[in-house]
Design a protein around this motif. Structure first.
Motif, PDB file in Angstrom:
ATOM      1  N   VAL A  89       0.842  -1.203   0.000  1.00  8.43           N
ATOM      2  CA  VAL A  89       0.000   0.000   0.000  1.00  8.43           C
ATOM      3  C   VAL A  89       0.871   1.244   0.000  1.00  8.43           C
ATOM      4  CG1 VAL A  89      -1.867  -1.145   1.230  1.00  8.43           C
ATOM      5  CG2 VAL A  89      -0.112   0.070   2.514  1.00  8.43           C
ATOM      6  N   SER A  90       0.248   2.346  -0.380  1.00  7.30           N
ATOM      7  CA  SER A  90       0.923   3.649  -0.358  1.00  7.30           C
ATOM      8  C   SER A  90       0.068   4.596   0.481  1.00  7.30           C
ATOM      9  CB  SER A  90       1.087   4.195  -1.780  1.00  7.30           C
ATOM     10  OG  SER A  90       1.864   3.323  -2.580  1.00  7.30           O
ATOM     11  N   PRO A  91       0.345   4.690   1.780  1.00  6.78           N
ATOM     12  CA  PRO A  91      -0.452   5.592   2.624  1.00  6.78           C
ATOM     13  C   PRO A  91      -0.119   7.051   2.362  1.00  6.78           C
ATOM     14  CG  PRO A  91       1.336   4.648   3.893  1.00  6.78           C
ATOM     15  CD  PRO A  91       1.372   3.966   2.553  1.00  6.78           C
ATOM     16  N   GLN A  92      -1.093   7.910   2.520  1.00  3.34           N
ATOM     17  CA  GLN A  92      -0.872   9.337   2.388  1.00  3.34           C
ATOM     18  C   GLN A  92      -1.863  10.087   3.267  1.00  3.34           C
ATOM     19  OE1 GLN A  92      -1.599  10.151  -1.786  1.00  3.34           O
ATOM     20  NE2 GLN A  92      -3.765  10.556  -1.447  1.00  3.34           N
ATOM     21  N   ILE A  93      -1.524  11.315   3.581  1.00  2.38           N
ATOM     22  CA  ILE A  93      -2.413  12.165   4.374  1.00  2.38           C
ATOM     23  C   ILE A  93      -3.397  12.852   3.440  1.00  2.38           C
ATOM     24  CG2 ILE A  93      -2.561  14.122   5.950  1.00  2.38           C
ATOM     25  CD1 ILE A  93       0.284  13.473   6.841  1.00  2.38           C
ATOM     26  N   SER A  94      -4.669  12.773   3.768  1.00  2.39           N
ATOM     27  CA  SER A  94      -5.696  13.378   2.935  1.00  2.39           C
ATOM     28  C   SER A  94      -6.608  14.238   3.808  1.00  2.39           C
ATOM     29  CB  SER A  94      -6.515  12.291   2.231  1.00  2.39           C
ATOM     30  OG  SER A  94      -7.494  12.851   1.397  1.00  2.39           O
ATOM     31  N   GLY A  95      -7.435  15.044   3.172  1.00  2.00           N
ATOM     32  CA  GLY A  95      -8.361  15.869   3.940  1.00  2.00           C
ATOM     33  C   GLY A  95      -8.949  17.014   3.168  1.00  2.00           C
ATOM     34  N   HIS A  96      -8.585  17.147   1.903  1.00  2.00           N
ATOM     35  CA  HIS A  96      -9.060  18.285   1.118  1.00  2.00           C
ATOM     36  C   HIS A  96     -10.572  18.268   0.904  1.00  2.00           C
ATOM     37  CE1 HIS A  96      -4.985  19.531   0.309  1.00  2.00           C
ATOM     38  NE2 HIS A  96      -4.680  18.298  -0.103  1.00  2.00           N
ATOM     39  N   GLU A  97     -11.145  17.059   0.903  1.00  2.00           N
ATOM     40  CA  GLU A  97     -12.595  16.973   0.665  1.00  2.00           C
ATOM     41  C   GLU A  97     -13.399  17.077   1.948  1.00  2.00           C
ATOM     42  OE1 GLU A  97     -11.119  12.646   0.742  1.00  2.00           O
ATOM     43  OE2 GLU A  97     -10.351  14.684   0.541  1.00  2.00           O
ATOM     44  N   TYR A  98     -12.720  17.125   3.101  1.00  2.00           N
ATOM     45  CA  TYR A  98     -13.415  17.230   4.384  1.00  2.00           C
ATOM     46  C   TYR A  98     -12.973  18.490   5.113  1.00  2.00           C
ATOM     47  CZ  TYR A  98     -14.338  12.305   3.470  1.00  2.00           C
ATOM     48  OH  TYR A  98     -14.723  11.123   2.887  1.00  2.00           O
ATOM     49  N   ARG A  99     -13.916  19.250   5.624  1.00  2.00           N
ATOM     50  CA  ARG A  99     -13.607  20.495   6.330  1.00  2.00           C
ATOM     51  C   ARG A  99     -14.263  20.503   7.699  1.00  2.00           C
ATOM     52  NH1 ARG A  99      -9.690  23.551   3.501  1.00  2.00           N
ATOM     53  NH2 ARG A  99      -9.841  22.801   1.330  1.00  2.00           N
ATOM     54  N   ASP A 100     -13.565  21.095   8.682  1.00  2.00           N
ATOM     55  CA  ASP A 100     -14.160  21.219  10.011  1.00  2.00           C
ATOM     56  C   ASP A 100     -14.986  22.493  10.084  1.00  2.00           C
ATOM     57  OD1 ASP A 100     -12.399  23.344  10.300  1.00  2.00           O
ATOM     58  OD2 ASP A 100     -10.975  22.218  11.549  1.00  2.00           O
ATOM     59  N   ASP A 101     -15.460  22.851  11.268  1.00  2.00           N
ATOM     60  CA  ASP A 101     -16.334  24.019  11.414  1.00  2.00           C
ATOM     61  C   ASP A 101     -15.643  25.319  11.038  1.00  2.00           C
ATOM     62  OD1 ASP A 101     -18.321  22.339  12.269  1.00  2.00           O
ATOM     63  OD2 ASP A 101     -17.903  22.630  14.408  1.00  2.00           O
ATOM     64  N   GLY A 103     -13.500  25.544   8.576  1.00  2.00           N
ATOM     65  CA  GLY A 103     -13.115  25.478   7.177  1.00  2.00           C
ATOM     66  C   GLY A 103     -11.744  24.893   6.933  1.00  2.00           C
ATOM     67  N   ARG A 104     -11.117  24.362   7.986  1.00  2.00           N
ATOM     68  CA  ARG A 104      -9.791  23.761   7.831  1.00  2.00           C
ATOM     69  C   ARG A 104      -9.924  22.293   7.435  1.00  2.00           C
ATOM     70  NH1 ARG A 104      -6.252  24.917  13.018  1.00  2.00           N
ATOM     71  NH2 ARG A 104      -4.714  23.968  11.601  1.00  2.00           N
ATOM     72  N   PRO A 105      -8.964  21.774   6.699  1.00  2.00           N
ATOM     73  CA  PRO A 105      -9.019  20.359   6.287  1.00  2.00           C
ATOM     74  C   PRO A 105      -9.029  19.436   7.497  1.00  2.00           C
ATOM     75  CG  PRO A 105      -7.371  21.557   5.023  1.00  2.00           C
ATOM     76  CD  PRO A 105      -7.785  22.463   6.132  1.00  2.00           C
ATOM     77  N   ASP A 106      -9.838  18.392   7.419  1.00  5.30           N
ATOM     78  CA  ASP A 106      -9.873  17.364   8.461  1.00  5.30           C
ATOM     79  C   ASP A 106      -8.869  16.291   8.062  1.00  5.30           C
ATOM     80  OD1 ASP A 106     -10.474  15.633  10.477  1.00  5.30           O
ATOM     81  OD2 ASP A 106     -12.370  14.949   9.610  1.00  5.30           O
ATOM     82  N   TRP A 107      -7.599  16.483   8.428  1.00  5.90           N
ATOM     83  CA  TRP A 107      -6.535  15.591   7.994  1.00  5.90           C
ATOM     84  C   TRP A 107      -6.711  14.187   8.565  1.00  5.90           C
ATOM     85  CZ3 TRP A 107      -4.559  17.773   4.090  1.00  5.90           C
ATOM     86  CH2 TRP A 107      -4.285  19.153   4.056  1.00  5.90           C
ATOM     87  N   HIS A 108      -6.479  13.205   7.720  1.00  7.83           N
ATOM     88  CA  HIS A 108      -6.599  11.812   8.145  1.00  7.83           C
ATOM     89  C   HIS A 108      -5.759  10.938   7.218  1.00  7.83           C
ATOM     90  CE1 HIS A 108      -9.623  12.451   4.998  1.00  7.83           C
ATOM     91  NE2 HIS A 108      -9.451  11.172   4.700  1.00  7.83           N
ATOM     92  N   MET A 109      -5.483   9.713   7.673  1.00  7.71           N
ATOM     93  CA  MET A 109      -4.714   8.782   6.849  1.00  7.71           C
ATOM     94  C   MET A 109      -5.610   8.169   5.780  1.00  7.71           C
ATOM     95  SD  MET A 109      -1.614   8.915   7.714  1.00  7.71           S
ATOM     96  CE  MET A 109      -1.050   7.524   6.717  1.00  7.71           C
ATOM     97  N   HIS A 110      -5.055   8.061   4.595  1.00  7.92           N
ATOM     98  CA  HIS A 110      -5.787   7.538   3.457  1.00  7.92           C
ATOM     99  C   HIS A 110      -4.857   6.612   2.692  1.00  7.92           C
ATOM    100  CE1 HIS A 110      -8.915   7.689   0.327  1.00  7.92           C
ATOM    101  NE2 HIS A 110      -7.937   7.744  -0.543  1.00  7.92           N
TER     102      HIS A 110
END
Length: 209
Positions: A89-101, A103-110
């Protein structure tokens, strides 16, 4: 997206076949695409060749669950490690499609999908999720349904490690079968007791009656 979510990929694939019933629903590219769930971009790359490829992977993943069910932790881990070496697998940090209250990215492992084909991508994802589940919760959380002839696989997330069936339907069916077996045994014992009493009474001498 939490890595534990991906473990369900393995369950969905393995349960496309029920060996003891002789059924197999993994028969077309459409079924392959359905296995990806919401990951539609990856699913679009599926071809007819992935049906055969995934059937091979399915057998190997079932072997992982069977080893875990037999309390052979080392074998289960070895089998899963072999799959992960073959399908990295190739893990990476993602979050551009998810925003918190704010408006910041909700960073998570993908898990990034750079695989050569749909099977490789699906398998890498399934194995990573299963490995995360195994290491975080224990090998004994990988189970085989006890309601024969089902034998579907499942991931036990109960608080007391008590799950024994893949679904409520199988649990109900097993409980009904157990209840009927108990009633049948009670009936047989009652009939046997009655016959024994009759025999004893008939063998009593007349002078003692």
């Amino acid at each position: 997206m939490e890595l534990a979510y991906y473990s369900d990929y393995a369950v969905r694939l393995v349960n496309t076949e029920q060996p003891e019933r002789g059924t197999d629903s993994l028969t077309s590219v459409e079924v392959v695409r359905e296995l990806f769930g919401p990951a539609q971009q990856a699913a679009r790359r599926a071809t007819d060749s992935d049906v055969t490829r995934l059937r091979t992977v399915r057998a190997r993943l079932r072997a992982v669950f069977e080893a875990a069910d037999a309390d052979d932790e080392v074998l289960a881990v070895d089998l899963l490690n072999a799959l992960m070496m073959e399908f990295p697998v190739s893990p990476q940090i993602s979050g551009h499609e998810y925003r918190d209250d704010n408006g910041r990215p909700d960073w998570h492992m993908h898990i990034a999908d750079h695989a050569a084909n749909a099977t490789a991508g699906f398998t890498a994802t399934a194995c990573m999720g299963l490995a995360f589940h195994l290491t975080e919760l224990g090998v004994d959380r990988l189970g085989l349904c006890e309601a024969r002839p089902c034998r579907n696989v499942y991931l036990d997330t109960s608080t007391n490690r008590s799950r024994r069936y893949c679904s409520d339907r199988c649990a109900t069916r097993a409980n009904v079968a157990a209840y009927r077996a108990r009633k049948r045994l009670e009936s047989e014992r009652s009939a046997l007791t009655g016959r024994t009493a009759d025999t004893t009474q008939d063998s009593t001498p007349a002078t003692d009656r």
